[in-house]
Every structure is written in structure tokens, then in C-alpha cells.
Write a protein that holds these residues in place. Sequence first.
Motif, PDB file in Angstrom:
ATOM      1  N   ASP A   8      94.207-105.583  90.590  1.00 48.95           N
ATOM      2  CA  ASP A   8      93.670-105.567  89.315  1.00 48.95           C
ATOM      3  C   ASP A   8      94.058-107.170  89.201  1.00 48.95           C
ATOM      4  N   CYS A   9      92.287-107.808  88.612  1.00 54.39           N
ATOM      5  CA  CYS A   9      92.828-109.027  88.989  1.00 54.39           C
ATOM      6  C   CYS A   9      91.904-109.935  88.206  1.00 54.39           C
ATOM      7  N   ASP A  10      92.096-111.007  87.570  1.00 54.52           N
ATOM      8  CA  ASP A  10      91.570-111.503  86.917  1.00 54.52           C
ATOM      9  C   ASP A  10      90.863-113.311  87.425  1.00 54.52           C
ATOM     10  N   THR A  11      89.963-112.970  89.074  1.00 53.94           N
ATOM     11  CA  THR A  11      90.026-113.192  89.417  1.00 53.94           C
ATOM     12  C   THR A  11      89.567-115.348  89.623  1.00 53.94           C
ATOM     13  N   GLY A  12      90.300-115.469  89.427  1.00 50.80           N
ATOM     14  CA  GLY A  12      90.257-117.317  89.812  1.00 50.80           C
ATOM     15  C   GLY A  12      90.688-117.701  91.179  1.00 50.80           C
TER      16      GLY A  12
END
Length: 168
Positions: A8-12
Motif C-alpha cells: 500500500d503506497c503513495d508512489t513517490g
Amino acid sequence: MTTPIYLDCDTGVDDAMALGLLLASAEVDLVGIGGVHGNVSAAQGVENTLRLLSLAGRDDIPVAVGENQPLYGDFGGGVPHIHGSNGLGGIVLPATAATPVEEDAADMLLRLSHEYAGSLEVIAVGPLTNLGTALQRDPSVAGRISSVTLMGGGCPYGFRQGVTRESF
């Protein structure tokens, strides 16, 4: 034997590195990825994830768009001063034909928790909103997940807006 992982990520930039490490590990079976607000919007993070997976030749991994607002407070628009306007420091990756799956990230996590009951591991490197949403929808999900590993951080929204520790 490989371990089934839901990321689960907030891809930066940082999550791109985590994704690369997971893809390189022979011990990991990345069975699903959920995008959440954080470094960038959930939609931008998912786009970054899809492009990175395509670049790695791994379009087979399902990616779902998750929550774009925290459970309390408002998404502040990301951190372009750290991760650039696109979350990847301004690096433009080749476009991909891959698209997110129809289910949202919380439903993906719930489905995977049934498919891999007792062995699914969750790695959360962004805000925990998708996990919280999954718990709200089905509190029994916690009993089907083997472990949760998270990257800790601050509470940039809640405490400034009157949410107290007791409300968590």
C-alpha cells in the motif's frame, strides 16, 4: 517458497525504491498494490506505480486506486517540494497501456486477505487510509493478515485539526 505481499503506497521517490526492492526479491510474491494519497494524489501514485511496473516488465501485478482523502482532515496536495510535481522528482517514465483494476484498494486488500488467509503480509509505506477503510468495511480482516509492516511518520493533518489521540 515466496511470501504473498500487498503493498500500500503513495508512489513517490521513496516508494519507487521500495517497489524496486520488492520486485527484485525472490522471496516475495507481490500479489497486489493499492495507491493512497500522500506524496501525491492516489491517482498520480497509481499512475507512477503502473509506469514503474511496466518498465520492470511486471504488468501482471494488479494495482488499485485507493483513498484520496484521509479519514480525518483533508489531503494537503502532496509534497511537490520533496518529490516533484509528479512524485518521481520530475522524471517522466514511458507511458503504459496498463490500467488500474476495477476494485478499490480496500476491497483488493479484503479479497487478498481471503485468498491468502494467514499468510498475506501488508507493507504500508504511505498514509494508512486504505487499511483503515478496509478495517471499517470488515473488521475481521485483521485476523487474516499475517503481519503489517509500515513506514512510520507524523500526523500532519489530524492533530492540527483537533483530532486527539483518544479518537484513534
